[in-house]
Design a protein around this motif. Sequence first.
Motif, PDB file in Angstrom:
ATOM      1  N   VAL A   1      81.271 -20.013  41.005  1.00 50.96           N
ATOM      2  CA  VAL A   1      81.542 -20.696  39.728  1.00 50.96           C
ATOM      3  C   VAL A   1      83.021 -20.583  39.362  1.00 50.96           C
ATOM      4  N   THR A   2      83.672 -19.480  39.780  1.00 54.39           N
ATOM      5  CA  THR A   2      85.109 -19.371  39.552  1.00 54.39           C
ATOM      6  C   THR A   2      85.855 -20.423  40.351  1.00 54.39           C
ATOM      7  N   SER A   3      85.433 -20.645  41.589  1.00 53.39           N
ATOM      8  CA  SER A   3      86.043 -21.696  42.409  1.00 53.39           C
ATOM      9  C   SER A   3      85.840 -23.071  41.776  1.00 53.39           C
ATOM     10  N   THR A   4      84.663 -23.300  41.207  1.00 53.04           N
ATOM     11  CA  THR A   4      84.409 -24.570  40.524  1.00 53.04           C
ATOM     12  C   THR A   4      85.367 -24.762  39.355  1.00 53.04           C
ATOM     13  N   ALA A   5      85.527 -23.715  38.535  1.00 49.31           N
ATOM     14  CA  ALA A   5      86.407 -23.808  37.373  1.00 49.31           C
ATOM     15  C   ALA A   5      87.865 -23.995  37.791  1.00 49.31           C
ATOM     16  N   MET A   6      88.292 -23.259  38.828  1.00 47.14           N
ATOM     17  CA  MET A   6      89.673 -23.408  39.296  1.00 47.14           C
ATOM     18  C   MET A   6      89.919 -24.806  39.834  1.00 47.14           C
ATOM     19  N   THR A   7      88.957 -25.331  40.569  1.00 47.12           N
ATOM     20  CA  THR A   7      89.097 -26.694  41.094  1.00 47.12           C
ATOM     21  C   THR A   7      89.180 -27.703  39.955  1.00 47.12           C
ATOM     22  N   TYR A   8      88.345 -27.528  38.957  1.00 46.97           N
ATOM     23  CA  TYR A   8      88.352 -28.432  37.793  1.00 46.97           C
ATOM     24  C   TYR A   8      89.707 -28.383  37.092  1.00 46.97           C
ATOM     25  N   LEU A   9      90.231 -27.186  36.836  1.00 46.77           N
ATOM     26  CA  LEU A   9      91.518 -27.069  36.147  1.00 46.77           C
ATOM     27  C   LEU A   9      92.652 -27.649  36.987  1.00 46.77           C
ATOM     28  N   ASN A  10      92.588 -27.478  38.275  1.00 49.54           N
ATOM     29  CA  ASN A  10      93.621 -28.073  39.136  1.00 49.54           C
ATOM     30  C   ASN A  10      93.560 -29.596  39.104  1.00 49.54           C
ATOM     31  N   ILE A  11      92.350 -30.149  39.000  1.00 42.94           N
ATOM     32  CA  ILE A  11      92.231 -31.612  38.870  1.00 42.94           C
ATOM     33  C   ILE A  11      92.830 -32.073  37.553  1.00 42.94           C
ATOM     34  N   VAL A  12      92.550 -31.314  36.471  1.00 44.29           N
ATOM     35  CA  VAL A  12      93.139 -31.647  35.170  1.00 44.29           C
ATOM     36  C   VAL A  12      94.664 -31.579  35.245  1.00 44.29           C
ATOM     37  N   LYS A  13      95.166 -30.573  35.950  1.00 45.62           N
ATOM     38  CA  LYS A  13      96.616 -30.449  36.113  1.00 45.62           C
ATOM     39  C   LYS A  13      97.187 -31.645  36.860  1.00 45.62           C
ATOM     40  N   ILE A  14      96.540 -32.024  37.958  1.00 46.14           N
ATOM     41  CA  ILE A  14      97.047 -33.150  38.749  1.00 46.14           C
ATOM     42  C   ILE A  14      96.966 -34.447  37.955  1.00 46.14           C
TER      43      ILE A  14
ATOM     44  N   SER B   1      97.475 -34.751  34.780  1.00 42.74           N
ATOM     45  CA  SER B   1      98.664 -34.745  33.921  1.00 42.74           C
ATOM     46  C   SER B   1      99.928 -35.017  34.725  1.00 42.74           C
ATOM     47  N   LEU B   2     100.014 -34.396  35.904  1.00 47.50           N
ATOM     48  CA  LEU B   2     101.200 -34.603  36.730  1.00 47.50           C
ATOM     49  C   LEU B   2     101.300 -36.049  37.205  1.00 47.50           C
ATOM     50  N   ILE B   3     100.175 -36.663  37.493  1.00 44.27           N
ATOM     51  CA  ILE B   3     100.197 -38.062  37.922  1.00 44.27           C
ATOM     52  C   ILE B   3     100.696 -38.967  36.797  1.00 44.27           C
ATOM     53  N   ARG B   4     100.206 -38.714  35.579  1.00 47.61           N
ATOM     54  CA  ARG B   4     100.674 -39.528  34.449  1.00 47.61           C
ATOM     55  C   ARG B   4     102.186 -39.372  34.245  1.00 47.61           C
ATOM     56  N   LEU B   5     102.665 -38.151  34.347  1.00 46.79           N
ATOM     57  CA  LEU B   5     104.100 -37.922  34.192  1.00 46.79           C
ATOM     58  C   LEU B   5     104.879 -38.519  35.352  1.00 46.79           C
ATOM     59  N   GLN B   6     104.340 -38.376  36.570  1.00 42.31           N
ATOM     60  CA  GLN B   6     105.034 -38.890  37.745  1.00 42.31           C
ATOM     61  C   GLN B   6     105.081 -40.412  37.731  1.00 42.31           C
ATOM     62  N   GLU B   7     104.033 -41.058  37.251  1.00 38.42           N
ATOM     63  CA  GLU B   7     104.062 -42.518  37.146  1.00 38.42           C
ATOM     64  C   GLU B   7     105.168 -42.965  36.184  1.00 38.42           C
TER      65      GLU B   7
ATOM     66  N   LEU C   1      88.404 -33.356  30.601  1.00 38.95           N
ATOM     67  CA  LEU C   1      89.275 -33.479  29.441  1.00 38.95           C
ATOM     68  C   LEU C   1      90.729 -33.570  29.884  1.00 38.95           C
ATOM     69  N   LYS C   2      91.592 -33.929  28.939  1.00 32.42           N
ATOM     70  CA  LYS C   2      93.026 -33.867  29.194  1.00 32.42           C
ATOM     71  C   LYS C   2      93.512 -32.440  28.975  1.00 32.42           C
ATOM     72  N   LEU C   3      94.646 -32.141  29.569  1.00 32.77           N
ATOM     73  CA  LEU C   3      95.145 -30.768  29.533  1.00 32.77           C
ATOM     74  C   LEU C   3      95.403 -30.293  28.109  1.00 32.77           C
ATOM     75  N   ASN C   4      95.939 -31.158  27.268  1.00 32.22           N
ATOM     76  CA  ASN C   4      96.250 -30.727  25.904  1.00 32.22           C
ATOM     77  C   ASN C   4      94.999 -30.496  25.061  1.00 32.22           C
ATOM     78  N   GLU C   5      93.813 -30.864  25.587  1.00 32.76           N
ATOM     79  CA  GLU C   5      92.557 -30.629  24.874  1.00 32.76           C
ATOM     80  C   GLU C   5      91.878 -29.336  25.303  1.00 32.76           C
ATOM     81  N   ILE C   6      92.436 -28.671  26.306  1.00 26.61           N
ATOM     82  CA  ILE C   6      91.830 -27.456  26.845  1.00 26.61           C
ATOM     83  C   ILE C   6      92.671 -26.249  26.439  1.00 26.61           C
ATOM     84  N   GLU C   7      92.002 -25.269  25.877  1.00 25.19           N
ATOM     85  CA  GLU C   7      92.670 -24.004  25.555  1.00 25.19           C
ATOM     86  C   GLU C   7      91.620 -22.906  25.487  1.00 25.19           C
TER      87      GLU C   7
END
Length: 458
Positions: A164-177, A179-185, A257-263
Motif C-alpha cells: 500500500v505504501t508503493s501504491t501511495a508513492m506511485t499515486y503521488l509521483n503521478i500527481v507530481k508528474i 503538475s510538471l507536465i502542466r508547467l512544462q507545457e 487530485l491536483k498537487l495543491n489540493e493534497i496536504e
Amino acid sequence: MDRFVKATIFFTLTAFQFTSFAIAASKTVISGISDYRFDNINIEWWDNFNDPYLKDYINRTVKNNRDLRIASLKSQQAYQNIKSTMANELPGISLMPGYARIRTPGFDFNGLTLDAAGANIFAVPLIASYEADIFLKNHDKTKSSRKQYDAALFEEKSIYISTVTSTAMTYLNIVKIDSLIRLQEEIVNLRKEIFLLTQDRNKAGLASAFDTTLADKQHTAAMIELNDLKKHRTIMLHQLAYLVGEASTDINEMQRLKLNEIEYSGKIPVCINSEVLIYRPDLMKAEAELEKARIDVRVARKEFLPKIPIVGVVGFNSLELNRLFDWQSFLALVGAGVVQSLYTGGRKTAALKTKKFKYEEMFENYKRADLQAIQEVNDCLCKIKYDTVKDKENTRKFNLESYNFGLINERYRYGITSYFDMIQFRENLLTLQKETVNSKIQRLIDYLSLYKAAGGVI
C-alpha cells in the motif's frame, strides 16, 4: 450377506459425510481469505491526506492486489500446517477391509493323512495407532508450527504495508508528474514564443544567428523533456493499475487530485518511541522465527529419547462371508512397545547441531532486524526534518520570485521592460515552481517512508 451389505452402506455414507464436511471446510477457508485485513495497514491513517482518490486506491489495492492475495494464501497454508502437525498428537484410525485365499498342502505323517485344503478369509479390522507423547516431542512440534504460522502472519502484514505504501508513492509521483507536465507545457509555449521573437529580432539585426539557434535548441530540449514526462506518467499509471489489481487498458480514467489540493493534516512526531518498533512486522517475524528455532532445538534433543507406539485392532474375521459380522467372528487386540534407536550413524547428532546453528542464525537475524528498524526510522525522521526545511525554502523562494514577477509585469505595462524580457522572467518563475513541486512531493513521500518504517503505527 445382509449384514455385509448394511455395513458397506454405512461406511459409504460415512465417507460421503466426511467428504461433504471437507468441502464445507475448504469453502470456509476461502471465505476467510477473502476477508482482507484492513487492520494490517492502519486504514484510518490514510485519511490524513484528505484525498478520496488515494483512499480509494488503497482500498482497491488491499482487495485486489495479487501479491497480497498470495501472501494471504501462504499464511493460510501455514495455518493448515498447524492442523497437520497437531494430528501427530492424536491417534490415527483406519479401516482396512481385506480378503485372502489360503490353500494348505496335504501331507502323510505316521499314518495320519490330510488332504490339501483351501479356505477364504474375510476381515474387516479397525486399526488404531498412537505414539504416547510422554516426552511432549509431538506437542513441541505443534508449538514450532504455530510459531511458523505467526511468522507467516507477520510476513503477510509486512507485505501489506509495503504494497500500500508503493501504491501511495506511485499515486503521488503521478500527481507530481501531472503538475510538471502542466508547467512544462507552459515552458514549451514560452520557449517557442522566445524562438519566434528571436527570429524576428535576427531579421531586424538585433540578434545574431547564434542567438536564434540557441533559442531553437532550448525549445527543442523543452519538448524532449515534456515527452519524457509523459512517458514516465504513462509508465506510472501502468504501475498503479497493477498495484490496484486492474488491467492497464483504462489508465486515462484513473482519477487523482491536483498537487495543491493534497496536504497531510496529521501530526508527524519529532521522535518515535522505541516501543513502537517492537510491533514492526519484520521484527515480530524475526522474533517468531527465533522462538521456532529454539523449540526445534528442544525437539531435536527429544529425538534421542525412545518412542512408545500403541496399536489397537478391533473388527471381524471369518472364513465365511455370510457370517462375517456375527459376534462369534469379532476380534480385538491391543499392544504397546518401546523403540529406542541405538545407532543412526550420527544423523540425530548432526540434526541437533544443525538446529543449534539455525537458532544462532535466527538470533543474529533478530538483532540485525532490530538495528535495521532503528536505522530506517532515524533515516526517515532525518529526511523529514531536512526536506521540510527545503520545501519551506523553495516555497519562500518561489513567493519572492512571484513578487518580483509582479513588479516585472508592472514595468512591462508602463513600457519600461520589453515583452521579450518579461516572458524570459516568466520561464524562470516556472522553473522555480517545478522545484516547489518536487520538494513538496518529496516531503509527502517522506511521510509514507516513515509510515512504512514504523510498521504503520505513527
